[in-house]
Design an enzyme around this catalytic site. Structure first.
Site, PDB file in Angstrom:
ATOM      1  CB  SER A  88      -0.889   0.005   1.242  1.00 31.42           C
ATOM      2  OG  SER A  88      -0.076   0.207   2.400  1.00 31.42           O
TER       3      SER A  88
ATOM      4  CG  ASP B 217      -3.405  -2.994  -1.982  1.00 32.35           C
ATOM      5  OD1 ASP B 217      -4.272  -3.227  -2.843  1.00 32.35           O
ATOM      6  OD2 ASP B 217      -3.587  -3.143  -0.752  1.00 32.35           O
TER       7      ASP B 217
ATOM      8  CG  ASP C 260      -8.844   2.809  -5.383  1.00 30.66           C
ATOM      9  OD1 ASP C 260      -9.868   3.077  -6.045  1.00 30.66           O
ATOM     10  OD2 ASP C 260      -8.865   2.563  -4.163  1.00 30.66           O
TER      11      ASP C 260
ATOM     12  CD  GLU D 184     -11.333  -0.128  -5.623  1.00 28.75           C
ATOM     13  OE1 GLU D 184     -10.169  -0.437  -5.337  1.00 28.75           O
ATOM     14  OE2 GLU D 184     -12.164   0.271  -4.788  1.00 28.75           O
TER      15      GLU D 184
ATOM     16  CG  HIS E  47      -9.750  -2.720   2.558  1.00 29.63           C
ATOM     17  ND1 HIS E  47      -9.915  -1.588   1.801  1.00 29.63           N
ATOM     18  CD2 HIS E  47      -9.154  -3.622   1.749  1.00 29.63           C
ATOM     19  CE1 HIS E  47      -9.442  -1.807   0.586  1.00 29.63           C
ATOM     20  NE2 HIS E  47      -8.985  -3.026   0.523  1.00 29.63           N
ATOM     21  N   GLY E  48     -10.244  -4.928   6.420  1.00 33.29           N
ATOM     22  CA  GLY E  48     -10.230  -5.057   7.881  1.00 33.29           C
ATOM     23  C   GLY E  48     -11.221  -6.113   8.346  1.00 33.29           C
TER      24      GLY E  48
ATOM     25  CG  HIS F 130      -9.345  -5.239  -3.020  1.00 33.69           C
ATOM     26  ND1 HIS F 130      -8.259  -4.448  -2.721  1.00 33.69           N
ATOM     27  CD2 HIS F 130      -9.294  -5.438  -4.361  1.00 33.69           C
ATOM     28  CE1 HIS F 130      -7.597  -4.173  -3.820  1.00 33.69           C
ATOM     29  NE2 HIS F 130      -8.207  -4.749  -4.839  1.00 33.69           N
TER      30      HIS F 130
ATOM     31  CG  ASN G 101      -6.000  -7.857  -2.892  1.00 40.38           C
ATOM     32  OD1 ASN G 101      -5.655  -8.671  -3.744  1.00 40.38           O
ATOM     33  ND2 ASN G 101      -6.087  -6.564  -3.133  1.00 40.38           N
TER      34      ASN G 101
ATOM     35  CG  ASN H 217      -2.854  -5.561   4.831  1.00 48.38           C
ATOM     36  OD1 ASN H 217      -1.915  -5.975   5.510  1.00 48.38           O
ATOM     37  ND2 ASN H 217      -3.031  -4.274   4.603  1.00 48.38           N
TER      38      ASN H 217
HETATM   39  P1  13P Z   1      -7.879  -7.130   4.356  1.00 45.35           P
HETATM   40  O1  13P Z   1      -6.976  -6.261   5.158  1.00 45.35           O
HETATM   41  O2  13P Z   1      -9.288  -7.032   4.802  1.00 45.35           O
HETATM   42  O3  13P Z   1      -7.399  -8.528   4.281  1.00 45.35           O
HETATM   43  O4  13P Z   1      -7.888  -6.542   2.877  1.00 45.35           O
HETATM   44  C1  13P Z   1      -6.700  -6.551   2.120  1.00 45.35           C
HETATM   45  C2  13P Z   1      -6.868  -5.842   0.834  1.00 45.35           C
HETATM   46  O5  13P Z   1      -7.906  -5.867   0.233  1.00 45.35           O
HETATM   47  C3  13P Z   1      -5.706  -5.138   0.293  1.00 45.35           C
HETATM   48  O6  13P Z   1      -6.052  -4.304  -0.750  1.00 45.35           O
END
Ligand code: 13P
Length: 301
Positions: A49, A84, A105, A135, A190-191, A220, A242, A244
């Site tokens: 990122s 990313d 993005d 995106e 995300h998260g 994602h 993805n 993270n």
């Molecule tokens: P997470 O952190 O929810 O796994 O998402 C990762 C992501 O989409 C990176 O672009």
């Protein structure tokens, strides 16, 4: 040598599995992901990122570290180094730094502006032999300051972006397309997912796939999506997923346990090579679990 994501995604699409993108934050993260991919003979995408790039002192540092580590470890599976959620400026910085793949993005721009900027970056990426992700429809939640509402993408807008460079309906191969891969919001976040999360919209995913033909789709927010939903998303055309947060949670959990057990106070337990080892092993376990779920194990043989 690092490669673009084009070939690995083409194979994933044809073989009905997904390649994992694992975001990296530092040397330990990179090493854990690379070693796991090699052990499992899986292709892999290292995601960076803009925030993580800044933390690691710049994209130039990241590219130099990843390239050197890839060679020093003798990695033989395909590895792509991918920006990313890149901004327009960030994409150019990564192209200059030697990344092999970028994500632009443009989802927060009006669709015409997103299309125009993506189109420009597609031609630059192609000229450099790089892959490019676009995106449409934002991913929900927050990642390194990139905030999205999590709305579902409009399949017609997806088609406009997927058509850049060539018409998917006329394309026999993914490699002929302008955009290499498309991230389309389908209710993913995300998260960590909130308890009242409605789940992925497979209706939207199906409609997007119908409109975009052979385009590999990107999911994602891979952290916390139940296995059955992951499998269904792959069945419906997702070729890249993805992850993270889940690696961050595993790392933090293992590190906390090490410190809570007082291991840093025993002998030379405070040595960073010892202190960070349980976290690095935990990342490996998470990456392994995901690669097995995504079906990419053995695909680099
Ligand atoms: P997470 O952190 O929810 O796994 O998402 C990762 C992501 O989409 C990176 O672009």
């Amino acid at each position: 040598m690092l490669v673009s994501a084009t070939e690995m995604l083409k194979k994933a699409k044809e073989g009905h599995y997904a390649v994992g993108q694992f975001n990296i934050n530092n040397l330990e993260w990179t090493k854990s992901v690379l070693l796991t991919a090699e052990e499992l003979k899986s292709p892999v995408i290292l995601g960076v990122s803009e925030g993580a790039g800044k933390y690691m002192t710049g994209f130039g540092t990241v590219a130099a570290m990843v390239k050197a580590m890839h060679d020093e470890l003798g990695i033989t599976v395909p590895v792509a180094l991918h920006l990313d959620h890149g901004t327009y400026e960030g994409c150019y910085k990564c192209i200059k730094a030697g990344f092999t793949s970028i994500m632009f993005d443009g989802s927060h721009y009006p669709i015409d502006e997103n299309v125009a900027k993506t189109k420009e970056l597609v031609s630059v990426a192609h000229a450099m032999g790089m892959s490019i992700e676009a995106e449409v429809g934002s991913i929900g939640g927050e990642e390194d300051g990139v905030v999205g509402m999590g709305e579902c993408a409009d399949p017609d807008e997806c088609k406009r972006v997927a058509d850049l460079g060539a018409d998917p309906e006329e394309c026999k191969a993914v490699a002929d397309l302008g955009v290499t891969m498309l991230a389309a919001g389908i209710g993913n976040i995300h998260g960590k997912y909130p308890a009242n999360w409605q789940g992925l919209s497979f209706e939207t995913l199906d409609a997007i796939q119908q409109k975009t033909g052979v385009m590999p789709l990107v999911l994602h927010g891979g952290t916390g999506i139940p296995a059955d939903m992951i499998k269904k998303a792959i069945d419906l055309g997702v070729s890249k997923i993805n992850v993270n947060t889940e690696c961050q949670l595993s790392f933090a959990d293992a590190t906390r346990k090490y410190i809570e057990a007082g291991k840093d106070l025993e002998g030379k337990g405070f040595d960073p090579r010892k202190l960070l080892a349980p976290g690095a092993e935990a990342i490996k376990a998470t990456v392994k679990e995901k690669m097995e779920l995504f079906g990419s194990v053995g695909k680099a043989e």
